[in-house]
Write an enzyme that holds these catalytic residues in place. Structure first.
Site, PDB file in Angstrom:
ATOM      1  N   HIS A  81       0.830  -1.199   0.000  1.00  0.00           N
ATOM      2  CA  HIS A  81       0.000   0.000   0.000  1.00  0.00           C
ATOM      3  C   HIS A  81       0.868   1.254   0.000  1.00  0.00           C
ATOM      4  CE1 HIS A  81      -3.857  -2.061   1.690  1.00  0.00           C
ATOM      5  NE2 HIS A  81      -3.429  -2.602   0.565  1.00  0.00           N
ATOM      6  N   GLU A  83       0.799   3.867   1.892  1.00  0.00           N
ATOM      7  CA  GLU A  83       1.264   4.238   3.230  1.00  0.00           C
ATOM      8  C   GLU A  83       2.468   3.390   3.635  1.00  0.00           C
ATOM      9  OE1 GLU A  83      -3.353   4.130   3.536  1.00  0.00           O
ATOM     10  OE2 GLU A  83      -1.793   3.239   2.290  1.00  0.00           O
ATOM     11  N   CYS A 109      -6.051   1.186   5.628  1.00  0.00           N
ATOM     12  CA  CYS A 109      -6.549  -0.107   6.089  1.00  0.00           C
ATOM     13  C   CYS A 109      -5.968  -0.373   7.477  1.00  0.00           C
ATOM     14  CB  CYS A 109      -6.144  -1.217   5.114  1.00  0.00           C
ATOM     15  SG  CYS A 109      -4.389  -1.643   5.172  1.00  0.00           S
ATOM     16  N   CYS A 112      -2.063  -0.809   7.483  1.00  0.00           N
ATOM     17  CA  CYS A 112      -1.367   0.471   7.365  1.00  0.00           C
ATOM     18  C   CYS A 112      -1.530   1.302   8.636  1.00  0.00           C
ATOM     19  CB  CYS A 112      -1.878   1.241   6.151  1.00  0.00           C
ATOM     20  SG  CYS A 112      -1.369   0.503   4.584  1.00  0.00           S
TER      21      CYS A 112
END
Length: 153
Positions: A81, A83, A109, A112
């Site tokens: 991801h 992040e 999410c 993260c």
């Protein structure tokens, strides 16, 4: 005389993530992240396969093939991801993000969010929703400010 209005910091950094996300190699969603401290950009990230690995734009999307809904079974994806990539890039280059703010295209999410909390990030500014209530709960419990972005803020 030309009139010029400078953007507010949140507007400025949210505009930047819209550029960062264009590097994404995900077939489902393009996400960008920028980590900032004291109005200085420390790190950026976008969602995509790990360095040296084939991208979803080249191999196809495993999640699409298996019909996995957004927000579920994160382990069945080639990509990291945005992040995660922003946090890893800061660590790789020895940049402390403790006390910083992360600007991101969508609500993080839960995975993260755990990384954000443990990295010491104190504020998350996001644009779009993501179906992850546990993420919200953990960020609140850790006293990380979660702000849904609006240009009117």
């Amino acid at each position: 005389m030309i009139s010029h209005t400078r953007p507010k910091w949140d507007d400025y950094f949210m505009d930047i993530i819209d550029i960062v996300k264009n590097r994404s190699t995900c077939l489902r969603r393009h996400v960008g992240a920028v980590i900032v401290k004291e109005t200085r950009i420390l790190s950026t990230g976008y969602n995509g396969a790990p360095s040296g690995c084939k991208h979803c734009i080249d191999t196809g999307c495993l999640r699409e093939e298996k019909g996995i809904p957004s927000g579920e079974r994160h382990e069945l994806c080639r990509a990291s991801h945005a992040e995660q990539n922003a946090i890893v890039q800061a660590a790789k280059h020895g940049v402390s993000i403790d006390g910083g703010t992360i600007y991101v295209t969508a609500q993080p999410c839960v995975i993260c969010s755990k990384l954000i909390i443990n990295a010491g990030i104190k504020r998350v500014v996001y644009n779009g929703d993501y179906p992850d209530e546990l993420s919200r709960q953990l960020l609140a419990e850790a006293n990380v400010e979660l702000v849904q972005y609006s240009r009117l803020n």
